[in-house]
Write a protein that holds these residues in place. Structure first.
Motif: not given
Length: 308
Positions: A46-69
């Motif tokens: 949750i903390c990471v996503f808050i930081i990502l929001y303020f860094l403006h790099i928050l987005r949905k992953p692609t199908k290929k990226e979900w495999k890595y996740i």
């Protein structure tokens, strides 16, 4: 200059992780380890996503990226933390720390196998020196080296799956920001760990909410700094330098952990620990590629003609 920035950042991460050992030792003495770990990692996510929001790099992953996740979550979060928490309850702290000290060398081997990146003689020497330093540091403790236990196998499995996750993170970094990858991995992995905790520790959740406010403070310090910030920065470094180069810094984790136990748990640091530190630092300088970079810059300066 950029490499120096990454090296300093990795050293800072190892200090965070090393000091975090003292906090985790205190927490697991009061609550069930798997349940506590899952909630700590979820809070970190949750903390990471808050930081990502303020860094403006928050987005949905692609199908290929979900495999890595998914792969990274199973290896880096679920597999590593589960095997480690179980393993450390079944073996001595000395054995566990020694096996964990094999992590950088194992990562280098897997990097060679899966990424076809062969380390130079200097870097390989650095990995070996770092391993020797970890061994000296750990064996200087009072517990001594016990015989092989099932816990040692579990700890080895924890660093094996972690090393595998570093390879995945390195590949994923080509399409997804490692910091964003970290957030998704922590959230998904924590949910899976929580389910495992419910099955293996039925009373774990109820006892967790009875801890004192002091332990709650330690819990959030560990979640925010040790896990959220630490893993974001470390995974970012993997994307910048490669898994083997970043992994060599894990050897510093052992010394910072000992320093933390000395500062916070009043445990003693001996001359053997300092000797081990010399080997560890030498190993980091050589294994990270810093020594090669210094040598290359010296050669370049010698070959550049002086302006008349």
């Amino acid at each position: 200059m950029k490499k120096l920035h990454i090296y300093l950042m990795l050293t800072g991460v190892m200090m965070l992780w090393g000091f975090n050992v003292s906090i985790l030792k205190t927490l697991v003495e009061n609550v069930s380890p798997v349940t506590m770990t899952s909630l700590r990692i979820f809070s970190a996510g949750i903390c990471v996503f808050i930081i990502l929001y303020f860094l403006h790099i928050l987005r949905k992953p692609t199908k290929k990226e979900w495999k890595y996740i998914i792969a990274g979550s199973l290896l880096n979060v679920v597999g590593h933390h589960y095997f480690l928490s179980v393993g450390l309850t079944e073996t001595s702290a000395t054995n566990g720390a020694l096996v964990l000290g094999m992590g950088p060398l194992l990562t280098a081997i897997m990097t060679l196998i899966f990424l076809r990146q062969k380390p130079s003689f200097i870097r390989l020497t650095g990995f070996i020196l770092g391993s020797i330093g970890v061994s000296i540091t750990v064996l200087s403790g009072s517990e001594g080296l016990a015989g092989l236990a099932i816990g040692d196998i579990h700890v080895f499995l924890s660093i094996l799956v972690q090393a595998g996750s570093f390879i995945i993170i390195s590949k994923a970094a080509k399409s997804i920001d490692p910091r964003l990858l970290t957030g998704y991995m922590l959230l998904l992995g924590s949910i899976l760990l929580f389910i495992i905790g419910l099955l293996t520790e039925p009373s774990g959740l109820s006892e967790f909410f009875t801890i004192s406010w002091e332990l709650w403070i330690l819990f959030f310090i560990s979640a925010i700094f040790g896990t959220a910030v630490g893993h974001m920065l470390y995974n970012y470094a993997i994307g910048q330098t490669g898994p083997a180069e970043a992994a060599i810094f894990i050897n510093l984790n052992t010394f910072f952990a000992l320093l933390g136990t000395s500062l916070f748990l009043n445990e003693k640091i001996t001359s053997s620990h300092l000797i081990g530190l010399v080997f560890i630092i030498s190993g980091v300088i050589m294994g990270s590629g810093a020594l090669e970079e210094i040598k290359n810059k010296s050669k370049w300066k010698k070959n550049v003609p002086l302006a008349k």
